[in-house]
Design a protein around this motif. Structure first.
Motif, short mmCIF file in Angstrom:
data_model
loop_
_atom_site.label_atom_id
_atom_site.label_comp_id
_atom_site.label_asym_id
_atom_site.label_seq_id
_atom_site.Cartn_x
_atom_site.Cartn_y
_atom_site.Cartn_z
N ALA A 1 -5.31 0.41 -20.36
CA ALA A 1 -5.57 1.77 -20.82
C ALA A 1 -5.10 1.94 -22.27
O ALA A 1 -5.81 2.52 -23.10
N LYS B 1 -4.31 14.67 -23.47
CA LYS B 1 -5.51 14.25 -22.74
C LYS B 1 -6.39 15.48 -22.47
O LYS B 1 -7.60 15.44 -22.67
N ARG C 1 -15.54 8.24 -24.95
CA ARG C 1 -15.05 7.89 -23.63
C ARG C 1 -16.08 7.04 -22.87
O ARG C 1 -15.77 5.97 -22.36
N ASP C 2 -17.33 7.51 -22.85
CA ASP C 2 -18.35 6.85 -22.04
C ASP C 2 -18.85 5.54 -22.66
O ASP C 2 -19.16 4.60 -21.95
N TYR D 1 -14.59 3.56 -24.60
CA TYR D 1 -13.40 3.39 -23.75
C TYR D 1 -13.74 2.81 -22.38
O TYR D 1 -13.24 1.76 -21.99
#
Lengths: 403, 78
Positions: free
Chosen positions: A319, A280, A295-296, A299
């Motif tokens: 997750a 991570k 990510r933004d 995810y």
């Protein structure tokens, strides 16, 4: 004349620095010359895309026009409406050219390859970001000229780092104070120098000098053990990983340095990734602007949707689904070959395992030691997991096993 | 003030950490207290508790990084 890949040859740097000089002088005296900026962009893009074979350049022009139609049609629509399916269609349309280009090696269709030009994925990230933020209402106003300036910002056009529209606007709409600009020139110069060392000394050493030799060696041992596993293959794994890092981090330093010279603080792409203590942590340090984009915009949005619609109860399952989706898409984005997709799945598994370990560690905090030695071990394990993933990514196993 | 208490409770529930709220200016992202998953959880809970709409891209990490900042943003959006 032929097309020059950005930052690949001394010529490019000479043209670039000559073109930058008026911009630098202007900024030192507190001015941005909009018309000159536009002129410099056109010249650099001409060198890059129209130098010899003009097909790339023509594709680029059509691509920009196409994305403009999609983005501004959606912006117009969004003023009074907000339907999820219209939004999704706009995103799909925006990525259609990229999907075509990625499918090209499989379809082997001559017409499709006309879409391709260097940097198409990076421009697509920017266009999709704008559509998503138009929907969220965080971007309300954007002019066609601003859109084109953001997409065609030449320091980052071929391979990022991927900036964000609102952040970029903040920089180009103002002129930094002289003190601030001198500081930017200073850090920019340091980055440029470090980039030269990374890309043209270390990257060259690992990639051009060492890698072909190790590659021949590993291939020569190919039929002596199951799956062609040999010490030479291990050497290939580390050599390739070093090459990949120094080449790409070097390029990224150039892109950030040139942005700095133009008074733009393009975000950095690498933060000592080989010091990561877990996977991570690695994705917060490696190709940062790409992993943060995923990510933004993938995810977190996926998790948000699952949580809001209460599709799944378990946070852990949620997750994990998010990781698989993110890294599968990232794999396909790299290209539609088995090794990119396996690379994606491998990283998803690594993230899931890492989360499980962190949960276990949290529960058994008393029993598990934490000291300098365990930290060194964590870095060692992460480094090797990452290098192994790069071996998959390199496509060398494909050569070793299937050809 | 009431808002801040509510926010601290949400953060405690999401992260399972009891000492949150001792320093309302502590950076929740830099310290690793909030990862992406926890961030979304906080966002969704804020929406339910305060009846505000916070789209994911509004969530600029620099503007939401401490308890005080979250509290200010919630007040603005309410």
């Amino acid at each position: 004349m032929h097309n020059i890949t950005p930052y690949s040859s001394p010529h490019y740097f000479i043209y670039l620095l000559a073109l930058l000089l008026p911009i630098i002088i202007g900024l030192l005296y507190g001015k941005r010359f909009r018309i000159y900026d536009f002129f410099a962009t056109v010249v650099i893009l001409a060198i890059t895309f129209f130098g010899g074979d003009a097909r790339q350049g023509i594709s680029l022009i059509f691509y920009i026009l196409f994305e403009m139609i999609v983005v501004f049609a959606y912006k117009h629509y969004r003023k009074n409406h907000n339907n999820f399916w219209v939004f999704s269609s706009a995103v799909v349309l925006a990525i259609v050219p990229l999907v075509f280009v990625k499918l090209d090696p499989i379809l082997k269709n001559a017409t499709i390859s006309l879409f391709a030009f260097m940097g198409i994925s990076y421009l697509t990230f920017k266009a999709v970001e704008i559509i998503m933020e138009l929907r969220d209402g965080t971007i309300k106003e954007i002019k066609p000229t601003e859109f084109v300036r953001f997409l065609l910002f030449f320091p980052t056009i071929s391979s990022g780092p991927i900036d964000r529209f609102r952040r970029f606007q903040k920089d180009v709409l103002k002129v930094p104070s002289r003190e601030k600009y001198l500081e930017l020139l200073h850090t920019g110069t340091n980055r440029l120098m470090l980039g030269l060392v990374y890309k043209f000394i270390l990257g060259y050493f690992f990639g051009t000098l060492l890698l072909p030799k190790v590659s021949i060696l590993a291939l020569s041992y190919g039929d002596q053990a199951p799956l062609g596993i040999s010490w030479a293959l291990v050497a290939y794994m580390y050599t390739y990983s070093m090459y990949l890092f120094f080449d790409f981090a070097g390029y990224s330093l150039f892109a950030v340095a040139i942005s700095n010279f133009m008074g733009v603080e393009t975000p950095m792409n690498f933060k000592q990734p080989f010091k990561s203590v877990n996977i991570k942590d690695f994705w917060n340090r490696w190709h940062i602007t790409l992993s943060f984009w995923f990510r933004d915009f993938i995810y977190m949005r996926l998790i948000f949707m699952m949580m809001k619609k209460k599709l799944i109860k378990s946070r852990i399952t949620m997750a994990n689904i998010g990781y698989v989706a993110l890294f599968l898409i990232m794999g396909f984005w790299h290209g539609v070959t088995w090794y990119y997709i396996v690379y994606g799945i491998f990283h998803a598994c690594a993230m899931i395992t890492n989360d499980a370990w962190l949960r276990y560690k949290k529960k058994h905090r008393q029993q598990i030691p934490s000291n300098k030695f365990t930290k060194a071990l964590a870095i060692f394990i992460t480094f090797n997991v990452v290098c192994f993933s790069f071996l998959i990514f390199s496509g060398f196993l494909n050569t070793l096993w299937f050809s | 003030m009431e808002n801040t208490e509510k926010i601290v409770d949400i953060l405690k529930d999401v992260t399972g950490l009891d000492n949150i709220g001792e320093d309302a200016d502590q950076d929740l992202f830099a310290t690793g207290i909030l990862d992406s998953m926890a961030t979304v959880e906080v966002l969704v809970t804020l929406q339910d508790e305060f009846g505000i709409e916070v789209p994911v891209s509004e969530f600029d990490r620099s503007q939401w990084s401490t308890i005080n900042k979250i509290s200010d943003r919630v007040k603005e959006l309410e």
